[in-house]
Design a protein around this motif. Structure first.
Motif, PDB file in Angstrom:
ATOM      1  N   THR A 155       0.741  -1.197  -0.037  1.00  0.00           N
ATOM      2  CA  THR A 155       0.044   0.015  -0.161  1.00  0.00           C
ATOM      3  C   THR A 155       0.971   1.271   0.081  1.00  0.00           C
ATOM      4  OG1 THR A 155      -1.406  -1.172   1.479  1.00  0.00           O
ATOM      5  CG2 THR A 155      -2.326   0.940   0.948  1.00  0.00           C
ATOM      6  N   GLY A 156       1.865   1.075   0.980  1.00  0.00           N
ATOM      7  CA  GLY A 156       2.724   2.407   1.029  1.00  0.00           C
ATOM      8  C   GLY A 156       3.437   2.864  -0.315  1.00  0.00           C
ATOM      9  N   PHE A 157       3.905   1.591  -1.155  1.00  0.00           N
ATOM     10  CA  PHE A 157       4.826   1.990  -2.319  1.00  0.00           C
ATOM     11  C   PHE A 157       3.943   2.523  -3.335  1.00  0.00           C
ATOM     12  CE2 PHE A 157       8.340  -0.218  -0.384  1.00  0.00           C
ATOM     13  CZ  PHE A 157       9.211   0.693  -0.426  1.00  0.00           C
ATOM     14  N   LEU A 158       2.238   1.772  -3.465  1.00  0.00           N
ATOM     15  CA  LEU A 158       1.362   2.134  -4.252  1.00  0.00           C
ATOM     16  C   LEU A 158       1.043   3.639  -4.259  1.00  0.00           C
ATOM     17  CD1 LEU A 158      -0.878  -0.866  -4.624  1.00  0.00           C
ATOM     18  CD2 LEU A 158       0.574   0.076  -6.490  1.00  0.00           C
ATOM     19  N   GLU A 159       0.979   3.776  -3.064  1.00  0.00           N
ATOM     20  CA  GLU A 159       0.648   5.433  -2.745  1.00  0.00           C
ATOM     21  C   GLU A 159       1.802   6.375  -3.266  1.00  0.00           C
ATOM     22  OE1 GLU A 159      -1.974   6.889  -1.505  1.00  0.00           O
ATOM     23  OE2 GLU A 159      -3.227   5.031  -0.639  1.00  0.00           O
ATOM     24  N   LEU A 160       3.243   5.905  -2.925  1.00  0.00           N
ATOM     25  CA  LEU A 160       4.257   6.658  -3.114  1.00  0.00           C
ATOM     26  C   LEU A 160       4.197   6.816  -5.074  1.00  0.00           C
ATOM     27  CD1 LEU A 160       7.250   5.569  -1.433  1.00  0.00           C
ATOM     28  CD2 LEU A 160       6.338   7.599  -1.741  1.00  0.00           C
ATOM     29  N   LEU A 161       3.778   5.557  -5.733  1.00  0.00           N
ATOM     30  CA  LEU A 161       3.758   5.553  -7.063  1.00  0.00           C
ATOM     31  C   LEU A 161       2.623   6.407  -7.386  1.00  0.00           C
ATOM     32  CD1 LEU A 161       5.341   3.363  -8.781  1.00  0.00           C
ATOM     33  CD2 LEU A 161       3.169   2.172  -9.119  1.00  0.00           C
ATOM     34  N   LYS A 162       1.599   6.510  -6.777  1.00  0.00           N
ATOM     35  CA  LYS A 162       0.587   7.497  -7.084  1.00  0.00           C
ATOM     36  C   LYS A 162       0.900   8.899  -7.048  1.00  0.00           C
ATOM     37  CE  LYS A 162      -4.393   7.987  -6.299  1.00  0.00           C
ATOM     38  NZ  LYS A 162      -5.616   7.769  -5.631  1.00  0.00           N
ATOM     39  N   ILE A 163       1.406   9.258  -5.882  1.00  0.00           N
ATOM     40  CA  ILE A 163       1.950  10.651  -5.764  1.00  0.00           C
ATOM     41  C   ILE A 163       2.887  10.990  -6.765  1.00  0.00           C
ATOM     42  CG2 ILE A 163       3.317  12.330  -4.158  1.00  0.00           C
ATOM     43  CD1 ILE A 163       2.133  10.407  -1.775  1.00  0.00           C
ATOM     44  N   LYS A 209       1.564  11.864 -14.777  1.00  0.00           N
ATOM     45  CA  LYS A 209       2.718  11.945 -15.712  1.00  0.00           C
ATOM     46  C   LYS A 209       2.717  10.717 -16.640  1.00  0.00           C
ATOM     47  CE  LYS A 209       5.518  14.257 -12.220  1.00  0.00           C
ATOM     48  NZ  LYS A 209       6.293  13.915 -11.017  1.00  0.00           N
ATOM     49  N   LEU A 210       2.026   9.846 -16.459  1.00  0.00           N
ATOM     50  CA  LEU A 210       1.827   8.770 -17.475  1.00  0.00           C
ATOM     51  C   LEU A 210       0.622   8.777 -18.297  1.00  0.00           C
ATOM     52  CD1 LEU A 210       2.908   5.798 -14.973  1.00  0.00           C
ATOM     53  CD2 LEU A 210       4.523   6.893 -16.687  1.00  0.00           C
ATOM     54  N   ASP A 211       0.226   7.833 -19.106  1.00  0.00           N
ATOM     55  CA  ASP A 211      -0.859   8.106 -19.953  1.00  0.00           C
ATOM     56  C   ASP A 211      -2.149   7.736 -18.836  1.00  0.00           C
ATOM     57  OD1 ASP A 211      -0.902   5.580 -19.631  1.00  0.00           O
ATOM     58  OD2 ASP A 211      -0.612   4.904 -21.788  1.00  0.00           O
ATOM     59  N   GLU A 212      -3.376   7.850 -19.394  1.00  0.00           N
ATOM     60  CA  GLU A 212      -4.547   7.686 -18.954  1.00  0.00           C
ATOM     61  C   GLU A 212      -4.800   6.230 -18.440  1.00  0.00           C
ATOM     62  OE1 GLU A 212      -7.710   9.044 -16.931  1.00  0.00           O
ATOM     63  OE2 GLU A 212      -6.150  10.357 -17.801  1.00  0.00           O
ATOM     64  N   LYS A 213      -4.299   5.269 -19.210  1.00  0.00           N
ATOM     65  CA  LYS A 213      -4.571   4.035 -19.062  1.00  0.00           C
ATOM     66  C   LYS A 213      -3.713   3.515 -17.422  1.00  0.00           C
ATOM     67  CE  LYS A 213      -5.827   0.779 -22.350  1.00  0.00           C
ATOM     68  NZ  LYS A 213      -5.349   0.268 -23.504  1.00  0.00           N
ATOM     69  N   ALA A 214      -2.378   4.120 -17.452  1.00  0.00           N
ATOM     70  CA  ALA A 214      -1.649   3.765 -16.276  1.00  0.00           C
ATOM     71  C   ALA A 214      -2.237   4.430 -14.945  1.00  0.00           C
ATOM     72  CB  ALA A 214      -0.324   4.569 -16.545  1.00  0.00           C
ATOM     73  N   ASN A 215      -3.006   5.716 -15.113  1.00  0.00           N
ATOM     74  CA  ASN A 215      -3.610   6.430 -13.905  1.00  0.00           C
ATOM     75  C   ASN A 215      -4.720   5.465 -13.406  1.00  0.00           C
ATOM     76  OD1 ASN A 215      -2.139   8.554 -14.328  1.00  0.00           O
ATOM     77  ND2 ASN A 215      -3.382   9.902 -15.325  1.00  0.00           N
TER      78      ASN A 215
END
Ligand code: ADP
Length: 451
Positions: free
Chosen positions: A247-255, A260-266
């Protein structure tokens, strides 16, 4: 002392016995108890008898009484004699005394009484199909005495009147009549008794088998339950740490990379964060579920009104945002377990708020009724309601209704509630009407003031 003496005699006399019929078993035991009583009674009855027969120069009775005593002692104390031999030895001793008494003091003495009592003893101690033996023994005794009288072979004591045949037949026919009646009636009673005893033994055996089976299954269930509880605890406990990392790393990834990536990645990142959060909730609920194990403390006086007020604070955001109204009725302090009661109520109120009907402010009402044997609590809401087919299913672990879009949860809240009510010895059930609301009812036992 007396009990040890009884046990001693039982051990000696019953060592060789094994019988199939429960009634025969009790006949043997009765005989052995009789023997145990016979020894002290022999001493009490025999000493004056011996003295008197000696003084009156009544030597045959003196000899027979002594033989009777010796045989009784042998029957009681000599090991390895089959029980049936012991029984016949006693019967013969009684017959012998009866015959000696009739021979010397005629039919008005206790001789006939001895013969009658020995036929009762035979009926009591021999199997049912041998009950008639006593009747034939008495018949034979009476015939033999008739012959002895007829041929003038009876030698009564000098100062007593001689037996005459007519007198003897009149009196002894009563003995034959009575022993015939006993050997016919008593075995009938015994066979009924035997049937009911057999039935009882059969039932007891069935019960024993059932109990053993039940105990085995109980032990199995208990061990499986423990295993499961341990497994749930370990899984929920050990999964928390790696999940926190994910969860922590996913949150970091999100922040860091959102936008910055394409719509699909978001979208993928959002799904991953949601999934991880849901899993965290699931594991937390699971660990709470596994912690509800057993009650270790005594019940204490708890105030349900206060617990409800505290919960209103916990849920104040939802209450405000949904304009919810929580009311109560007849909540009185009672003896129970505050933490369990609070968790129980928390889950029910959380659901009542969560599953409120769209566009209708939630109205939640908690009532308490003292029903004599238990307390009944009812939590009523005006939410979306539940279809009758789900009334039982919703209390099962991880069971959620098919409307996945209504509310978000793990499907554990009601399982926790059910586990608590079960553990406290209560019940929980729901009644509901779709679109109108639900009533969750649960009972809790009444504890007396333990202090
Ligand atoms: P969760 O709420 O996490 O899904 P629960 O075990 O608390 O799990 O509830 C199981 C299901 O029962 C829920 O998914 C919901 O559909 C239904 N439910 C529970 N409480 C209510 C309620 N007050 N009104 C309507 N439906 C309810």
């Amino acid at each position: 002392m007396w009990n040890r003496y009884l046990l001693f005699i039982k051990n000696i006399c019953l060592a060789t016995e094994e019988n199939a019929s429960p009634l025969d078993h009790w006949r043997d035991r009765l005989f052995v108890s009789g023997i145990a009583f016979l020894i002290p009674f022999c001493l009490i009855g025999l000493i004056p008898g011996l003295v008197m027969s000696y003084i009156n120069n009544f030597i045959p009775l003196f000899i027979f009484d002594s033989i009777a005593f010796i045989v009784s002692v042998i029957v009681a104390f000599v090991p390895r004699i089959p029980l049936i031999v012991r029984k016949w030895a006693i019967f013969m001793v009684f017959y012998g005394i009866g015959a000696v008494l009739i021979f010397f003091i005629g039919n008005y003495g206790p001789g006939l009484m001895y013969l009658l009592s020995v036929s009762i003893l035979m009926i009591l101690f021999l199997p049912n199909n041998q009950a008639y033996i006593s009747f034939f023994f008495n018949l034979a005794t009476c015939i033999i005495f008739s012959l002895l009288i007829h041929f003038n072979l009876i030698s009564s004591l000098p100062n007593l009147p001689k037996l005459d045949l007519v007198h003897w037949i009149t009196v002894s026919s009563n003995l034959i009549f009575l022993s015939a009646m006993f050997s016919f009636l008593i075995p009938k009673l015994f066979s009924r008794l035997e049937n009911s005893l057999r039935e009882q033994v059969k039932l007891q055996e069935q019960l024993k088998k059932g109990t053993v089976k039940l105990k085995k299954s109980l032990v199995e269930v208990e061990s499986k339950n423990k295993e499961l509880e341990h497994f749930t605890f370990v899984v929920s406990h050990d999964l928390q740490e790696p999940l926190r990392m994910i969860t922590g790393f996913l949150e970091l990834l999100k922040i860091k990379y959102y936008g910055k990536l394409d719509e699909k990645a978001n979208t993928y990142i959002s799904y991953a964060v949601d999934g991880a959060n849901r899993m965290r909730m699931l594991i937390l609920d699971l660990s709470e579920y596994s912690r509800i194990n057993k009650i270790t403390d005594d019940p204490v006086l708890l105030n349900p009104q206060k617990i409800l007020e505290d919960l209103q604070l916990t849920f104040q955001n939802e209450i405000q945002s949904k304009k919810a109204e929580i009311t109560s009725e007849s909540l009185k302090p009672f003896y129970g377990y505050p933490s369990f009661f609070s968790v129980l109520l928390q889950n029910l109120i959380a659901n009542a708020l969560k599953y409120s009907a769209p566009g209708r402010p939630p109205k939640i009402h908690l009532s308490m009724t003292h029903r004599g044997k238990d307390y009944l609590f009812e939590l009523t809401d005006n939410g979306v309601g539940i279809e009758a087919e789900y009334f039982d299913k919703i209390f099962v672990l991880f069971q959620r209704l098919r409307k996945k879009n209504v509310g978000s949860g793990t499907g554990m809240g009601l399982a926790i509630v059910k586990k608590i009510t079960d553990m406290l010895g209560g019940k929980i059930w729901v009644s509901s009407e779709v679109g109108k609301g639900s009533v969750f009812s649960f009972t809790l036992p009444i504890y007396q003031d333990v202090n």
